[in-house]
Each structure stands twice: as C-alpha cells, then as structure tokens.
Design an enzyme around this catalytic site. Structure first.
Site, PDB file in Angstrom:
ATOM      1  N   TYR A 107     -35.476  39.636   8.480  1.00 36.65           N
ATOM      2  CA  TYR A 107     -34.265  39.543   9.307  1.00 36.65           C
ATOM      3  C   TYR A 107     -34.211  38.149   9.920  1.00 36.65           C
ATOM      4  O   TYR A 107     -35.198  37.703  10.506  1.00 36.65           O
ATOM      5  CB  TYR A 107     -34.298  40.478  10.506  1.00 36.65           C
ATOM      6  CG  TYR A 107     -34.597  41.917  10.300  1.00 36.65           C
ATOM      7  CD1 TYR A 107     -33.570  42.850  10.214  1.00 36.65           C
ATOM      8  CD2 TYR A 107     -35.915  42.378  10.264  1.00 36.65           C
ATOM      9  CE1 TYR A 107     -33.842  44.205  10.096  1.00 36.65           C
ATOM     10  CE2 TYR A 107     -36.195  43.729  10.135  1.00 36.65           C
ATOM     11  CZ  TYR A 107     -35.154  44.644  10.054  1.00 36.65           C
ATOM     12  OH  TYR A 107     -35.428  45.969   9.940  1.00 36.65           O
ATOM     13  N   HIS A 140     -27.734  46.344  13.802  1.00 31.76           N
ATOM     14  CA  HIS A 140     -28.086  45.773  15.106  1.00 31.76           C
ATOM     15  C   HIS A 140     -26.879  45.113  15.762  1.00 31.76           C
ATOM     16  O   HIS A 140     -26.999  44.063  16.399  1.00 31.76           O
ATOM     17  CB  HIS A 140     -29.215  44.739  14.934  1.00 31.76           C
ATOM     18  CG  HIS A 140     -30.502  45.345  14.451  1.00 31.76           C
ATOM     19  ND1 HIS A 140     -31.533  44.605  13.950  1.00 31.76           N
ATOM     20  CD2 HIS A 140     -30.908  46.631  14.412  1.00 31.76           C
ATOM     21  CE1 HIS A 140     -32.534  45.413  13.615  1.00 31.76           C
ATOM     22  NE2 HIS A 140     -32.167  46.652  13.887  1.00 31.76           N
ATOM     23  N   ASN A 169     -35.792  43.682  16.734  1.00 34.22           N
ATOM     24  CA  ASN A 169     -34.862  44.820  16.773  1.00 34.22           C
ATOM     25  C   ASN A 169     -34.448  45.052  18.221  1.00 34.22           C
ATOM     26  O   ASN A 169     -35.273  44.983  19.123  1.00 34.22           O
ATOM     27  CB  ASN A 169     -35.523  46.079  16.223  1.00 34.22           C
ATOM     28  CG  ASN A 169     -36.260  45.832  14.923  1.00 34.22           C
ATOM     29  OD1 ASN A 169     -37.193  45.045  14.900  1.00 34.22           O
ATOM     30  ND2 ASN A 169     -35.845  46.460  13.872  1.00 34.22           N
TER      31      ASN A 169
HETATM   32  C1  LIG Z   1     -30.148  53.524  11.236  1.00 32.04           C
HETATM   33  C2  LIG Z   1     -30.472  52.678  12.424  1.00 32.04           C
HETATM   34  C3  LIG Z   1     -31.763  52.196  12.588  1.00 32.04           C
HETATM   35  C4  LIG Z   1     -32.064  51.386  13.679  1.00 32.04           C
HETATM   36  N1  LIG Z   1     -33.355  50.998  13.883  1.00 32.04           N
HETATM   37  C5  LIG Z   1     -33.679  50.337  15.013  1.00 32.04           C
HETATM   38  C6  LIG Z   1     -35.037  50.078  15.364  1.00 32.04           C
HETATM   39  O1  LIG Z   1     -35.961  50.461  14.649  1.00 32.04           O
HETATM   40  N2  LIG Z   1     -35.280  49.401  16.513  1.00 32.04           N
HETATM   41  C7  LIG Z   1     -34.270  48.967  17.339  1.00 32.04           C
HETATM   42  O2  LIG Z   1     -34.557  48.335  18.349  1.00 32.04           O
HETATM   43  N3  LIG Z   1     -32.995  49.226  17.049  1.00 32.04           N
HETATM   44  C8  LIG Z   1     -32.680  49.931  15.935  1.00 32.04           C
HETATM   45  N4  LIG Z   1     -31.385  50.249  15.682  1.00 32.04           N
HETATM   46  C9  LIG Z   1     -30.353  49.795  16.626  1.00 32.04           C
HETATM   47  C10 LIG Z   1     -30.298  50.625  17.900  1.00 32.04           C
HETATM   48  O3  LIG Z   1     -30.469  51.996  17.627  1.00 32.04           O
HETATM   49  C11 LIG Z   1     -28.952  50.368  18.575  1.00 32.04           C
HETATM   50  O4  LIG Z   1     -28.863  48.998  18.865  1.00 32.04           O
HETATM   51  C12 LIG Z   1     -28.806  51.176  19.858  1.00 32.04           C
HETATM   52  O5  LIG Z   1     -28.854  52.557  19.600  1.00 32.04           O
HETATM   53  C13 LIG Z   1     -27.505  50.818  20.552  1.00 32.04           C
HETATM   54  O6  LIG Z   1     -27.423  51.565  21.742  1.00 32.04           O
HETATM   55  P1  LIG Z   1     -26.050  51.807  22.489  1.00 32.04           P
HETATM   56  O7  LIG Z   1     -26.364  52.588  23.716  1.00 32.04           O
HETATM   57  O8  LIG Z   1     -25.352  50.536  22.597  1.00 32.04           O
HETATM   58  O9  LIG Z   1     -25.145  52.676  21.506  1.00 32.04           O
HETATM   59  P2  LIG Z   1     -25.422  53.913  20.554  1.00 32.04           P
HETATM   60  O10 LIG Z   1     -26.882  54.159  20.401  1.00 32.04           O
HETATM   61  O11 LIG Z   1     -24.624  53.689  19.336  1.00 32.04           O
HETATM   62  O12 LIG Z   1     -24.825  55.165  21.350  1.00 32.04           O
HETATM   63  C14 LIG Z   1     -23.454  55.376  21.501  1.00 32.04           C
HETATM   64  C15 LIG Z   1     -23.247  56.835  21.871  1.00 32.04           C
HETATM   65  O13 LIG Z   1     -21.880  57.019  22.229  1.00 32.04           O
HETATM   66  C16 LIG Z   1     -21.375  58.187  21.621  1.00 32.04           C
HETATM   67  N5  LIG Z   1     -19.921  57.984  21.476  1.00 32.04           N
HETATM   68  C17 LIG Z   1     -19.313  57.061  20.692  1.00 32.04           C
HETATM   69  N6  LIG Z   1     -17.979  57.154  20.823  1.00 32.04           N
HETATM   70  C18 LIG Z   1     -17.740  58.151  21.709  1.00 32.04           C
HETATM   71  C19 LIG Z   1     -16.537  58.720  22.243  1.00 32.04           C
HETATM   72  N7  LIG Z   1     -15.336  58.238  21.888  1.00 32.04           N
HETATM   73  N8  LIG Z   1     -16.639  59.751  23.099  1.00 32.04           N
HETATM   74  C20 LIG Z   1     -17.877  60.225  23.459  1.00 32.04           C
HETATM   75  N9  LIG Z   1     -19.040  59.722  22.984  1.00 32.04           N
HETATM   76  C21 LIG Z   1     -18.966  58.691  22.121  1.00 32.04           C
HETATM   77  C22 LIG Z   1     -22.133  58.270  20.319  1.00 32.04           C
HETATM   78  O14 LIG Z   1     -22.119  59.589  19.812  1.00 32.04           O
HETATM   79  C23 LIG Z   1     -23.520  57.795  20.722  1.00 32.04           C
HETATM   80  O15 LIG Z   1     -24.307  58.858  21.208  1.00 32.04           O
HETATM   81  C24 LIG Z   1     -31.051  51.047  14.602  1.00 32.04           C
HETATM   82  C25 LIG Z   1     -29.765  51.554  14.442  1.00 32.04           C
HETATM   83  C26 LIG Z   1     -29.465  52.375  13.374  1.00 32.04           C
HETATM   84  C27 LIG Z   1     -28.077  52.920  13.247  1.00 32.04           C
END
Ligand SMILES: Cc1cc2nc3c(=O)[nH]c(=O)nc-3n(C[C@H](O)[C@H](O)[C@H](O)COP(=O)(O)OP(=O)(O)OC[C@H]3O[C@@H](n4cnc5c(N)ncnc54)[C@H](O)[C@@H]3O)c2cc1C
Ligand SMILES: *[C@@H]1O[C@H](CO)[C@@H](O)[C@H](O)[C@H]1NC(C)=O
Ligand SMILES: *[C@@H]1O[C@H](CO)[C@@H](O)[C@H](O)[C@H]1NC(C)=O
Ligand SMILES: *[C@@H]1O[C@H](CO)[C@@H](O)[C@H](O)[C@H]1NC(C)=O
Ligand SMILES: *[C@@H]1O[C@H](CO)[C@@H](O)[C@H](O)[C@H]1NC(C)=O
Ligand SMILES: *[C@@H]1O[C@H](CO)[C@@H](O)[C@H](O)[C@H]1NC(C)=O
Ligand SMILES: *[C@@H]1O[C@H](CO)[C@@H](O)[C@H](O)[C@H]1NC(C)=O
Ligand SMILES: *[C@@H]1O[C@H](CO)[C@@H](O)[C@H](O)[C@H]1NC(C)=O
Ligand SMILES: *[C@@H]1O[C@H](CO)[C@@H](O)[C@H](O)[C@H]1NC(C)=O
Ligand SMILES: *[C@@H]1O[C@H](CO)[C@@H](O)[C@H](O)[C@H]1NC(C)=O
Ligand SMILES: CC(=O)N[C@H]1CO[C@H](CO)[C@@H](O)[C@@H]1O
Length: 779
Positions: free
Chosen positions: A633, A713, A756
């Site tokens: 990455y 990410h 990450n």
């Molecule tokens: C497959 C995958 C693997 C990854 N691996 C890693 C890793 O190993 N290490 C790492 O550091 N990062 C990893 N990441 C990245 C990391 O998971 C994300 O950066 C992180 O989860 C982002 O957090 P967030 O709170 O911004 O949003 P999110 O985790 O995306 O959470 C958003 C939440 O909002 C909810 N939501 C969305 N829209 C609505 C709505 N309109 N109404 C109600 N609820 C809603 C969703 O259901 C979700 O629960 C990975 C991501 C993925 C997808």
C-alpha cells in the site's frame, strides 16, 4: 482463461431483502413492456442511469411436477455499455450468471459461475439461442434470446435455482463501460462490472401460455396477449400518531467513529441515540450468524478474527452495504466488525499540520492514550500468547533483512515507520468495549435496522433526522432544544446523507431532487449549502505481489474456514480457549519504508503479507498450497485525490478514482515494489508468480486495473479544515454554515496515515468527542 484481480471491489454480491429496496429510495420494480421489434411482452426494467433494459418471460408454470427451466430474455443497451449481464438469483456467488456484448455486429454471450468474488469461470449447461430480433446499430446493441436449462444450475457449491413461481424475487443486473479483453471469445477474461443494481421482480406474473411462448421461442413475433396471472395487491399503512422521544445527540452510524463518540457523549451525561441501519454483528450484540463449527457457542462470524477472509467468499453476505459500490460494512460496528483488524496507533505525523489537520488537532497524544487504554493493542492475539502459521513471516523477514529492515514493536513506538517489520497487531472490537459501556447507561439508546435518509433542517438549524421508522410520526427522530446531530455513517454514508439534506455540490443535490422519494424531502433550493462534499477523497493504492515458497502453508487459501470449517485441531483449539490460528486475521507480517519521490515529497509504503492469494496470473504451473501474497500500500504522503458521490438511483460510488492520479505516486509505488523484490535471490526457493518472470514490475503496474487498487481505506469526503468551501467541517467537526450538524468518521480525515486507518479514526473520534462537548451552545 486468465484470472484478473478483483478482491477489494464489490460485485453484485449477496441477496437483498425487499425491505431494502423499498425503504430509502425509489422502489425498483419490474413492469410489463412490449418489445416493438418482436411483440414479446417481457417483464423487466430499464435502469435509469445506464438506460439498459432487462426483460424476461417464462413459459407456463407446471400444473404438477417440476416447472420448466427456461425463459426468453432480452438486454437492450446503449453502445457505451461494453457488456451487460444479470443473475436472476440476485447473487453473483454460487449462481448462474449470463453476460453479453456486441462484436462486429453480432452478439457474443457467455454463462459463468463463481464461488468467490473473482472473475467467474465459464459454466456449461445452459442452451442459449439468439433470436432474430437481436441487432447492433449505430446507438444500441440488443440481444433477444431463449435460455434453456437456465433456472437451475449445479456448480462447485452444489445445486441452485430460482423459483419461477415467486412473487418476490430480487434479480441483479450489472453493466460495464470497460470492454471484455477479447470480445470475440465467449470465454474471455474481463474486469469487474462498473455498476450493478437489484430490483423487485414478481416472477409469478411473468408467464404466458405455452402456445404464445413456443411461438416466440421459435423466433415468431406478435400475439402476446395478457399474462396468465394478473394478481395485483395494494396495501395502505396507517400513520402513527403521538410524539417521538427527543435526544441531546443523535448519532448516525455505529462504526468505530460513531461508537466511540456515543460512548464519550453518554459518559458525559448527555442523552444519546445511536441509529444504525444494519443489524447485530457479534454474539454480544445479539448476532446469531454462525458457522456450523461454532454452534453451541455465542460466537458469530464477526467474533472470530480467523474468519476475515470468508467475508469475501460467503454467498450470504448480508453485512455489506448493498447500495455502495465499494466494500462498506452495514451492521453494528460498521467496517470495524468486518475488517482485517490491522490496528496501528497513530503516529505524530498522522496528525501533523502538513497532513492537513488544523492546528487544534496536532496534540493527539492524550486521545490516542485514551484509545489505547480502552483497546489495548496486542501482537500475539492468540490467548496462549503464541503465534501460529508464521511461515510467511519467516520468508518475508528473510527477504527484507538484506534491505536493512529490522524488527520493531510498532504500537510501542508508532513514529518508527521506516525499514521496520512487525507482527500482525490487532485488538478487541470496539463493539466489545466502548459500545458495552454506552449500553450500560440509561441515557443511551441503540436503534438498529433503521436508516437515516436525511437531516431535518430549517436553514442552518437541524431539528432531527428523517428515518424509515414507521412507528414514529413522519419517521422523524427529533432533537432536544440545542441538540445536535452527528453523522458517523462512513465516508460514503455520511456524504450521501449530506447530499440528501441539501448539503454538497449542486450536481449531487440535483440528482437527489430528481428522485421521487428523496427529492420531496430536500429543503428549498435557497437553503442548499454548497460545500465540497465528496471531493478530496483518498484511498491507499494497493497492489498485490503473489509468491510461492516451499515452507509456506497457504492454509487452503482460507477457503474452508467458515464452511465446512478449519482443520479439526484448529477449530477445537479455538473453541476451547480462543487460541490458535483462528484467533488472528489472515495477515502475518507488516512492514514500512520511507521512499523518496521524483517531486521531493516522501511517501511511505506499507507491506502486509498473508498466506493465500486472491488471484494469480501466470501461465507457468505453481503449487497453490505454497502461495502467499504481499499487499503493498502506498500510504502517508500520497497526493492523488478522487471524488465520490451518488448516481440517480441514490447508490453511493466513486465518481473519480483516487488511485495513482499523481505521477509521482505512481513512480514511487513502482520503486517500492522493485525494492521489495530486489533481494529475492537471497531467499532460496522463493518464486514470484504474479507478476511472473515474463512481466516486469513496470508493466505489471501499468496494466493493473486501477479499479482493483481499492484498499477500503476511504478518507476525506467531508474533509476537515478552517475555510468553508475548501473544507466541509470546521476544526470542531461541525459542518460549515450549519449550527448543530457534525461529522465524526473516516470522512473528515484529511490524509491517509502511515498504516491501515481505523486506529487513527478511533483516536480522532476520542478527540472529536472532547471538542464537541467543549463547544459552547450545545445541550
Ligand atoms: C473489507 C474491509 C477491510 C478493512 N480492513 C481494515 C484493517 O484491517 N485495518 C484498518 O485499520 N482498517 C480497515 N478497514 C477500514 C476501516 O474498517 C474503516 O476505515 C472504518 O470502519 C471506518 O469507520 P467509520 O466509523 O468512519 O465508518 P464505518 O465503519 O463505515 O461505519 C459506518 C456505519 O454507519 C452505518 N450507516 C451508514 N449509512 C447509514 C444511514 N443512512 N443510516 C443509519 N446508519 C448508517 C453503517 O451501517 C455502518 O455501521 C477495512 C475496511 C473494509 C471495508
Ligand atoms: C438515458 O436516457 C435519458 C432519456 O432518454 C437521457 O437523458 C440520458 O442521457 C440517457 N443516459 C445515458 C447514460 O445514456
Ligand atoms: C443442464 O445444465 C446442467 C449443468 O447445470 C448439466 O449438468 C445438464 O446436463 C444440463 N441439462 C441439459 C438437458 O442440457
Ligand atoms: C437502434 O436500436 C435501438 C434498440 O433496439 C432502437 O431503440 C433504435 O431505434 C435503433 N436505432 C435505429 C436508427 O434504428
Ligand atoms: C459468551 O458466553 C460466555 C458464557 O456464557 C460468556 O462468558 C461470554 O461473555 C459470552 N461472550 C459474548 C461475546 O457474549
Ligand atoms: C489453550 O489450549 C491449547 C491446547 O488446545 C493450549 O496449548 C493452550 O495453552 C491453552 N491456552 C490457554 C490460555 O489456556
Ligand atoms: C429501514 O432500513 C433498514 C435497512 O435497510 C431495514 O433493515 C429496515 O427493515 C427498514 N425499516 C422499515 C420499517 O422499512
Ligand atoms: C425556520 O427558522 C426561521 C428563523 O430562523 C423561523 O422564522 C421559522 O419559523 C422556522 N421555520 C420552521 C418551519 O420552523
Ligand atoms: C505442493 O506443496 C505441498 C506443501 O509444500 C507439498 O506437500 C506438495 O507435494 C506440493 N505439490 C506438488 C505437486 O509439488
Ligand atoms: C520463469 O519462471 C518459470 C517458472 O517459475 C521457469 O520455469 C522459467 O525457467 C523462468 N524463466 C526465466 C527466463 O527465468
Ligand atoms: C485540502 C484540500 O485538498 N481541499 C480541497 C477539497 O476540494 C475542494 C474542491 O475541489 C478544494 O477547493 C479544496 O482545496
């Protein structure tokens, strides 16, 4: 057939339930239409974004015994659609897939089948006859065909079928603006479709009499008449009365950002509602989705780190957001419940001024310390403190040592990210810690299976959120006086809620305006707030190198870990005391180096290696039980930016890809990859199979489909900053030109960290919570 890469992208995976289709955007329902070229009355739809029409008509249902297994279908597409396809089952995995494209005035078609999200294999069995009204003209290609032996199939995952008598089927379509590799060859390789969608289809309605069907199937025209069944139902819903409970803070989304914010605000005594569109994940949150080998425990798929790779191969993948075209978790815990668990505490550089953080943010240490106290990192996740399946670590260590890399204990010294290699670090899920302390408080409530469509606002003042909850008046959750809404719906989810609330670039809000459900909920145009929502997005460009080494155990490429289960000794060990291979996600070793670049700006590269591989491209034989992948990455320092947004169907998607747009990003990535492989000769038995020795690193990167560089990410779509218009949220995370709307999730992060990102995102949420509580004018 060559396999091209696709891990990291969302194909039209999984099945959807009808409620999903009907809830937050215009329902897409198949309707009857008559084809002017042949008089066939199909049932189907024209998707409004690509103007591609899909239609099907079935012979009569059997009066006894099995139903016929054929139908007549059509695809009509503007030429910009280089190929189009469908899965009547609604799932890309373990299903019969049909795709077609024009070539020299003819239609070429293919039937495929896949057990994972890679390029599907050719699948023999269906008998397809192209019918005479098919054509290719100056603007469109059109395929009309009879598909026999097409409603049942029997692939690697066993028998499957569609129920042609169903009144609630949900088929999927997909299109691509990128041509297949060899249009003359039905078995050609191709890259991932560029868009996809689902719609509701009452198969039960789409049958005609045998005489009519047989005429059409033989190439005859006209004389359709009415379908054999014409059941129509209408329902009315009584509107609920009464008042909904108001809250001090409504937080939308239970990902890492939302959970931490909810915990800190409820800890401060505020009344907090956390609204989540998805359902439970881990056993502790009420989740029940288990592998057979976990039956009898309260552990679900989302509790067991070793099941990570199965997130991408399970046909029942209900946890992905089906209306976002890249991977995003839609369940309690968000991406934090489905991710690879790689956990890096932020370094000082990750919050530095030159990465775009406002000056108020550089003192991250107290917040990072608070995070570390709640979610202590470990580099030996197995409860017995031992490390398992470490062959990949040993090989990669041998590869890197001659380049001057040394071992580090990275979460004890997060700033030390040059020429170091480290073990896999992970922690317990945020849902097991922060969410549990919040749930124990009477002033906190978690509402699941509830989608927020938009905020309710009058000019700059937000008064509540619009949801799809039919048990409260108007679906509205109101705020207390001086209350605040915090969007934590992720980089795509929060941006979409802003568009649907009249906040963002005008082109996006105009798409909302055109939607029959979302449009009427917009504030008047005079109240639209123009901010660069969706611009400035960044994601790590990542590229896989695949190797074999005789010492490596690819762990069967993780194919069996969910079903039927890992080797008996490994499942037994995990069940006994949560130790062993299944206690850790697939990565085994990670490493960083700083790279000089042609523009004088240093970029960092992270490498992450794991047993197994998502796809291999080589014409030489290789031993799949010995394969492993290094994902490289490019991280801190990258300059490339893209744009995300929505389409007319309100699906969220990248609009401009953010990978390797900047030429110095690209040349630096190439240099970093060359460095990695520069010492291969010092590791006897090590062979690189993708790219193999017929392809240079330069050629490999140049031909790598940018759309498969996605690292999941995403940051920056609601970028933080000090100037409205340059940024979306201010240094207190408040959306510019609003009084009481905030964003706390990955989307405000201005630049990618070294590693990450979720460690950084969680430290950010700790700091944002403190800033929001300290900001005057709140509840
Ligand atoms: C497959 C995958 C693997 C990854 N691996 C890693 C890793 O190993 N290490 C790492 O550091 N990062 C990893 N990441 C990245 C990391 O998971 C994300 O950066 C992180 O989860 C982002 O957090 P967030 O709170 O911004 O949003 P999110 O985790 O995306 O959470 C958003 C939440 O909002 C909810 N939501 C969305 N829209 C609505 C709505 N309109 N109404 C109600 N609820 C809603 C969703 O259901 C979700 O629960 C990975 C991501 C993925 C997808
Ligand atoms: C789809 O058709 C509509 C109406 O004919 C047209 O305005 C639009 O540009 C078309 N879109 C595409 C992608 O062809
Ligand atoms: C139908 O397809 C299956 C594979 O799905 C194949 O095994 C079978 O032989 C085919 N039947 C006919 C009648 O062609
Ligand atoms: C080209 O084909 C499309 C799809 O069948 C049709 O709608 C259109 O009228 C055709 N154009 C011409 C010029 O015939
Ligand atoms: C699972 O059940 C055990 C024993 O009943 C309990 O100790 C543990 O806390 C539960 N774990 C979760 C994640 O709910
Ligand atoms: C867990 O069980 C394994 C054997 O199955 C044993 O080696 C290990 O010491 C146990 N660990 C703990 C923490 O009890
Ligand atoms: C609201 O949306 C969620 C997520 O799509 C869904 O699970 C739920 O059933 C919907 N609620 C209603 C009442 O339709
Ligand atoms: C909107 O706010 C204005 C003043 O800011 C106020 O006069 C008006 O009554 C409000 N409208 C509604 C519907 O609350
Ligand atoms: C493939 O590798 C495995 C594990 O090293 C080994 O047991 C097996 O014999 C190899 N197979 C071939 C065909 O070389
Ligand atoms: C390329 O690799 C293959 C398989 O690993 C090997 O058989 C072949 O000799 C190699 N060719 C060159 C030129 O090194
Ligand atoms: C920090 C940054 O790059 N901000 C940019 C975000 O996007 C808007 C619109 O393109 C620019 O004006 C900002 O400079």
């Amino acid at each position: 057939m060559l396999l091209r890469l696709s891990l990291g992208l969302l194909p039209f995976v999984g099945r959807v339930v009808i409620t999903y289709l009907l809830d937050q955007r215009s329902p897409k329902v198949a309707a009857e239409f008559t084809d002017p070229d042949n008089g066939i009355t199909f049932w189907g739809l024209t998707d409004v974004v690509h103007n591609v029409t899909y239609g099907y008509v079935f012979p009569p249902l059997a009066t006894s015994g099995a139903n016929p297994t054929e139908y007549i279908g059509t695809i009509v597409a503007p030429l910009v659609n280089q190929w189009a396809g469908f899965a009547l089952s609604g799932s890309m995995i373990d299903s019969l897939l049909v795709a077609a494209w024009p070539n020299n005035g003819q239609i070429v078609f293919t039937t495929r089948y896949a057990t994972t999200n890679v390029l599907p294999d050719v699948y023999p069995g269906p008998v397809i006859t192209t019918l005479p009204s098919s054509h290719v003209n100056a603007t469109h290609w059109k395929w009309v065909f009879r598909c026999q032996n097409c409603t049942t199939w029997n692939g690697a995952a066993g028998p499957g079928s569609i129920d042609v008598s169903s009144s609630s089927a949900v088929p999927a379509w997909c299109v691509s603006t990128i041509a297949v590799d060899d249009p003359a060859d039905p078995g050609t390789s191709m890259v991932q479709h560029t868009d996809f969608g689902f719609y509701f289809f009452p198969f039960a309605e789409a049958h005609v009499t045998a005489a009519v069907y047989n005429n059409w199937a033989a190439g005859g025209t006209g004389g359709g008449g009415p379908p054999t069944s014409t059941t129509k139902t209408t329902t009315t819903t009584a509107m609920p009365t009464g008042t909904a409970t108001p809250y001090d803070y409504i937080i939308v989304g239970s990902g890492p950002g939302g959970i931490i914010t909810a915990d800190r605000l409820s800890q401060a005594g505020k009344s907090v509602l956390l609204v989540e569109r998805g359902g439970p994940s881990t056993g502790q949150t009420g989740g029940t989705y288990q592998a057979d080998w976990l039956k009898g425990t309260n552990l679900t798929k989302f509790d067991v780190p070793g099941l990570f790779e199965s997130m991408f191969t399970d046909p029942n993948d209900f946890w992905w957001c089906k209306d976002v075209t890249v991977f995003a978790g839609c369940l309690v815990g968000g991406g934090g419940s489905v991710n690879g668990a790689l956990y890096w505490l932020p370094s000082d550089n990750d919050f530095a001024l030159n990465t775009g953080w406002p000056s108020q943010w550089t003192n991250h240490q107290p917040y990072t310390a608070a995070l570390k106290a709640r979610l202590p990192p470990t580099d030996a996740p197995s409860t017995d403190g031992k490390r398992y399946l470490e062959q990949v670590s040993d090989v990669v260590t041998k590869l890197l040592t001659p380049q001057g890399y040394t071992s580090a204990t990275i979460n004890n010294s997060p700033n030390q990210k040059d020429h170091v290699y480290v073990h896999q670090w992970q922690t317990r899920w945020p849902v097991a810690t922060y969410l549990q302390t919040a749930l124990a408080r009477p002033n906190f409530k978690l509402k699941t299976f509830t989608t927020v469509m938009n905020v309710i606002r009058n000019g700059s003042t937000i008064t509540g959120v619009q949801t799809n909850d039919t048990t409260v008046p108007g679906g509205i959750y109101p705020l207390n006086p001086k209350g605040r809404v915090i969007l934590s719906a992720g980089s795509y989810g929060s941006a979409r809620i802003l568009f649907r609330s009249g906040i963002g670039p005008t082109d996006m809000i105009n798409l909302v305006k055109g939607d029959p459900i979302a449009g009427p909920l917009l504030p008047p145009q005079s109240q639209w707030i123009n901010l660069p929502v969706g611009f400035n997005v960044s994601d790590n460009p990542s590229i896989n190198l695949v190797f074999t080494h005789p010492s490596v155990n690819s762990y069967d490429n993780w194919a069996d870990v969910f079903t039927p289960g890992p080797p008996a000794a490994d499942s037994a060990q995990y069940l006994k005391n949560q130790s062993g291979i299944m206690a850790q996600a697939s990565p085994r070793i990670n490493f960083w180096s700083a790279l000089g670049a042609t523009d004088g700006v240093t970029r960092w590269m992270q490498g992450t290696a794991r047993p197994g591989a998502a796809s291999v491209t080589t014409s030489f034989p290789y031993n799949a039980t010995q394969m492993f992948t290094i994902t490289a990455y490019l991280s801190a320092g990258i300059k490339s930016r893209g744009r995300l947004g929505i389409n007319a169907a309100m699906n969220a998607m990248p609009l401009v890809n953010p990978w390797l747009v900047d030429p110095a990003d690209k040349s630096t990535l190439i240099q970093g990859l060359k460095n990695i492989v520069s010492t291969m000769s010092s590791v006897p038995g090590l062979t690189m199979i993708t790219p193999d020795n017929t392809t240079t690193i330069d050629a490999y990167v140049n031909s790598y489909d940018p759309a498969t560089m996605d690292s999941n990410h995403w940051v920056g779509s609601n970028i933080i900053g000090t100037v409205a218009g340059k940024a979306v949220v201010d240094p207190n995370t408040k959306v510019f030109n609003t009084d009481n709307l905030f964003v706390v999730d990955a989307s405000i992060v201005p630049s990618l960290p070294y590693g990450n990102p979720h460690g950084l995102i969680m430290s950010m949420a700790e700091q944002a919570s403190a800033k929001i509580l300290a900001l005057a004018g709140g509840p």
